[in-house]
Design an enzyme around this catalytic site. Structure first.
Site, mmCIF file in Angstrom:
data_model
loop_
_atom_site.group_PDB
_atom_site.id
_atom_site.type_symbol
_atom_site.label_atom_id
_atom_site.label_comp_id
_atom_site.label_asym_id
_atom_site.label_seq_id
_atom_site.Cartn_x
_atom_site.Cartn_y
_atom_site.Cartn_z
ATOM 1 C CG HIS A 1 63.817 -1.314 72.310
ATOM 2 N ND1 HIS A 1 63.704 -2.532 71.694
ATOM 3 C CD2 HIS A 1 64.978 -1.362 72.990
ATOM 4 C CE1 HIS A 1 64.745 -3.289 72.005
ATOM 5 N NE2 HIS A 1 65.526 -2.605 72.796
ATOM 6 C CB CYS A 2 59.831 -1.957 68.181
ATOM 7 S SG CYS A 2 59.046 -2.455 69.730
ATOM 8 C CG LEU A 3 59.459 -0.206 63.934
ATOM 9 C CD1 LEU A 3 58.666 0.553 62.884
ATOM 10 C CD2 LEU A 3 59.332 -1.698 63.675
#
Length: 419
Positions: free
Chosen positions: A258-260
């Site tokens: 999800h993050c980058l």
């Protein structure tokens, strides 16, 4: 205290189980029926929470999974850990909105509500809080405590788990900050208070934007270095010998989770919407990292061309579908895009990943296999995408006719190319 954790995924489940272990009465609320059934049966689908830990808190009565909103009633603390995807570059906050409306029905004076979902600066005070107020008739700060604490889950990290990772905490006023910090002080070793939810929201985006930009930098350098006949991995190792002023990042087939792929775009969207300006670093990093799967696919085509074979009809074995080693998380994994590109060109794509069990994330045309000697030898190209420890790399080196190693895991040789 009675604690409700909304969302029982990679973020919510570790939080809920930890809260139960320290003595709270915890409801893990999730609208996904199958997920709730698995949790009720004591079956964990998250690497950071073993089934043994889950069964222990369930058996003690400290934790219960539920898909009924009524079970949210009577909470002292509620934490929202729902997904925040992007749709065509625009933040999709409907899960946050739905969570706020649900909790508002059961919000009581003196209770504490914390948002953990990654989002743009201002969400807690401009969207989440007003929805809680509208649905409850109460006022944040005056009647109930409200804060933001960004999740910092790193799936599969054996050193920095939920408890060991410092937790940034914030509140809309001093009383809210005290309540939020007090709750997390019982769960983690260290809390880091900041002045307001906006600083906490920006801190999360800053962390991931920093990684995103630096990964894009080494990915672009890796592509140029190959054409310049330079071993970029040796250069990175050499630069890493400097004890100050340098942090090591390595190339790869793209970014996932999800993050980058998503979080930095929240900040870019906010800057564009509020200031009318472009966040050029994020946009450039998105472009470079987002096109790494195409670059990997081109390298596969080049390798087949040297064997005078077309990609159409060739057999390609992908080792690893998860975006991160030793985890089963395939969210936004570059392997998914690479497999789709190869399938579109007519390749017979096969994939091995002992950790990824969610078939819905994988194109059904991809054949799931075990990385046996026969399977490796039968492939025209083997592409190492995720460097799981469970793979037998000696077997790959010995029997693959050609390997594109995207993680610099294999010994160099005439049949092995490194990204």
């Amino acid at each position: 205290m009675r604690v409700v954790v909304v969302g029982q995924g990679y973020v919510g489940l570790p939080l809920a189980v930890r809260a139960a272990e320290v003595g709270h009465e915890v409801i893990g609320y999730d609208v996904a029926t199958q997920r709730v059934k698995s949790l009720a049966a004591g079956e964990s689908y998250v690497e950071d929470v073993s089934s043994e830990r889950l069964r222990a808190v369930t058996a003690s009565g400290a934790y219960r999974a539920s898909e009924s909103a009524r079970d949210c009633g009577g909470f002292d603390v509620a934490v929202v850990t729902v997904p925040t995807p992007l749709h065509e570059g625009v933040p999709d906050l409907r899960y946050i909105e739905e969570s706020a409306r649900t909790l508002a029905r059961y919000l009581r004076p003196g209770a504490t509500v914390v948002l953990e979902s990654t989002t743009y600066p201002g969400t807690t005070q401009e969207l989440f809080g007003p929805l809680l107020e509208d649905g409850s008739g109460l006022t944040a700060g005056a009647d109930f405590h409200l804060g933001y604490s960004p999740e910092r889950i790193d799936p599969g990290n054996p050193v920095w788990g939920f408890q060991q990772t410092p937790k940034v905490v914030s509140g809309v006023d001093a009383a809210s900050l005290k309540a939020v910090q007090g709750f997390y002080d019982d769960l983690v070793d260290t809390t880091v208070p900041v002045g307001s939810p906006k600083e906490a929201e920006l801190a999360k985006l800053l962390e991931n934007t920093f990684r995103h930009v630096n990964i894009a930098l080494v990915n672009e350098i890796a592509m140029f270095a190959r054409h310049l006949d330079i071993d970029v991995w040796q250069a990175i190792d050499a630069a890493s010998s400097k004890p100050f002023g340098f942090m090591k990042f390595t190339p790869g087939p793209g970014v996932g989770g999800h993050c980058l792929p998503i979080d930095p775009s929240y900040l870019s969207w906010r800057v564009q919407r509020e200031l009318g300006q472009s966040f050029r670093f994020v946009e450039l990093a998105n472009d470079i990292n987002g096109h790494m799967p195409e670059y990997v696919t081109r390298r596969v085509i080049d390798a087949l061309n040297t064997k005078r074979r077309s990609v159409n009809g060739s057999r390609v074995l992908l080792l690893g579908l998860a975006y991160k080693k030793n985890t089963g998380d395939a969210r936004e994994s570059p392997a998914l895009r690479i497999s789709q590109l190869l399938l579109t060109m007519g390749a017979k794509v096969r994939a091995a990943d002992p950790h990824v069990v969610e078939s819905m994330a994988i194109d059904p045309r991809v054949t799931r296999v075990e990385p046996t000697r026969k399977e490796i030898a039968a492939a025209d190209v083997v592409v190492l995408l995720t460097d799981h420890d469970s793979f037998d790399y000696d077997l790959v080196t010995a029997h693959a006719s050609f390997v594109l190693d995207c993680r610099r895991k294999l010994s160099s040789g005439p049949t092995i190319e490194v990204l």
